[in-house]
Design an enzyme around this catalytic site. Sequence first.
Site, mmCIF file in Angstrom:
data_model
loop_
_atom_site.group_PDB
_atom_site.id
_atom_site.type_symbol
_atom_site.label_atom_id
_atom_site.label_comp_id
_atom_site.label_asym_id
_atom_site.label_seq_id
_atom_site.Cartn_x
_atom_site.Cartn_y
_atom_site.Cartn_z
ATOM 1 N N GLU A 85 5.907 32.267 29.015
ATOM 2 C CA GLU A 85 7.122 32.639 28.260
ATOM 3 C C GLU A 85 7.312 31.697 27.070
ATOM 4 O OE1 GLU A 85 10.499 33.539 30.775
ATOM 5 O OE2 GLU A 85 11.878 33.113 29.130
ATOM 6 N N LYS A 279 16.800 31.776 37.703
ATOM 7 C CA LYS A 279 15.499 32.161 37.122
ATOM 8 C C LYS A 279 15.164 31.207 35.977
ATOM 9 C CE LYS A 279 12.642 34.492 34.248
ATOM 10 N NZ LYS A 279 12.236 34.086 32.900
ATOM 11 N N ASP A 295 1.984 25.066 45.083
ATOM 12 C CA ASP A 295 2.174 26.457 45.491
ATOM 13 C C ASP A 295 3.546 26.941 45.027
ATOM 14 O OD1 ASP A 295 2.682 28.796 46.888
ATOM 15 O OD2 ASP A 295 1.768 28.110 48.753
ATOM 16 N N HIS A 392 14.912 32.207 21.291
ATOM 17 C CA HIS A 392 13.887 32.917 22.035
ATOM 18 C C HIS A 392 13.016 33.743 21.086
ATOM 19 C CE1 HIS A 392 12.106 34.688 25.575
ATOM 20 N NE2 HIS A 392 12.226 35.874 24.992
HETATM 21 C C1 MEV Z 1 15.086 33.420 30.427
HETATM 22 O O1 MEV Z 1 13.765 33.311 30.879
HETATM 23 C C2 MEV Z 1 15.988 32.519 31.220
HETATM 24 C C3 MEV Z 1 17.479 32.651 30.907
HETATM 25 O O2 MEV Z 1 17.902 34.008 31.068
HETATM 26 C C4 MEV Z 1 18.199 31.752 31.875
HETATM 27 C C5 MEV Z 1 19.702 31.887 31.865
HETATM 28 O O3 MEV Z 1 20.212 32.957 31.505
HETATM 29 O O4 MEV Z 1 20.344 30.904 32.265
HETATM 30 C C6 MEV Z 1 17.769 32.276 29.494
#
Ligand code: MEV
Length: 437
Positions: A85, A279, A295, A392
Amino acid sequence: MSNPISGFSKLSKAQKIEWVSKNYFKANEQATEVLQRYWNSDKELQKLHDDFIENTISNYYLPMGIAPNFLVNNDLYAIPMVIEESSVVAAASNAAKFWLDKGGFTTQVISTTKNGQVHLNFFGNTADMTAFFGVIKPILIASISQVEKNMKKRGGGLLDIQLIDSTSTLEGFFQLHCTFETLDAMGANFINTCLETFSQTLEREAKTYKAFITSKNYPEVVMSILSNYTPECLALASVSCHVDLLAQKDLEGRLFAQKIVRAIAIAKATPRRAVTHNKGIMNGIDSVILATGNDFRAVEAAVHAYACKDGHYSSLTHASVENDIFKMWIEVPLALGTVGGLTSLHPLVGFAFDLLQKPNAKKLMQLVAVAGLAQNFAALRSLVTTGIQKGHMKMHLMNILNGIQATDTEKASAVKHFKANQISHSGVISFIEKQRA
Ligand code: MEV
């Protein structure tokens, strides 16, 4: 559709590829070529990768990046990250830089205990089972003396075995709950060998135990396996500073701190947000886990179960403002190893360990926790200020350009143009199309 094949694993690599090509690609040579492009010309290295798994046909590369400037307990680290990513390494680097002049990250290992269970069926008298366990516990411990000899010499090994009566959850369900200290090894093989030895010993001893013979009710082993849920193998990382030091462009430090605290409260209030929040944390955690040959599936499973420990899925991070001091922290289960498994085999893992100044498992747990916290701070910082897309998409621009085979000149003019313009997939495509026209 292809026909089933037996003995596939016994074919040579070339034969396997030929079979795949013939059966799934109409013998199109491009499919074979793409596999071969990723073979390593260093034959020894390729052989090493071929042998990691069964039926290897090629290597699957992911980029390895470095996030420098991580001040952790007053030592400076450059953290290796393996991830696809685009914005993750940049986000980690930003967070590291942000905290560099504010005292950096403070970390601690809370505990390192791992565990596994022998799952049993027993439909007899519970008192018989309890008495039996009392008798065989020392025999069970003695049965692994050879297996745990080296681990014990180094200060680890079995910590305890308990009999757990789980019949109120599932009829006839008992467990031998076994706890271990595996030091710098993740310990899966060690734990599973111990557990399987326990199950053989238990079944053997049960056959001659009087109460079982009389009642004709014997305990039966269903399975023996380590648990990837490791809430007693925990690392903690935190950052803190005076709220005034948190000032952002157009946003006072105190307000920024309150926004972060609120964002975490929202993640605690709803799993819809908590999952995405966590995530983002896993972006940091998994990429260091991958770089260090650990792992990530085991850690993912443990972390998400831990996020539910209070009865609902919640945030792994926490934040507070008290007496004008902002504090943000993470507490995560991380059963990691710095010896054994892939750690000693993969040359890039060796590089990652050297870069991290040869950490032991405890140190690695702390650095991984830092990566998770940094990633969450970076994500929340964007989310409560500019929004996530700006940073991003800036990082993603090159992927879009590569996806449409932009030349170096086209890339340079796109980068220039999109410094001042909003990046979107269609916007980039139409910009390049105009250039080409
Ligand atoms: C993107 O990979 C992760 C985010 O969505 C985490 C979040 O929203 O805190 C930017």
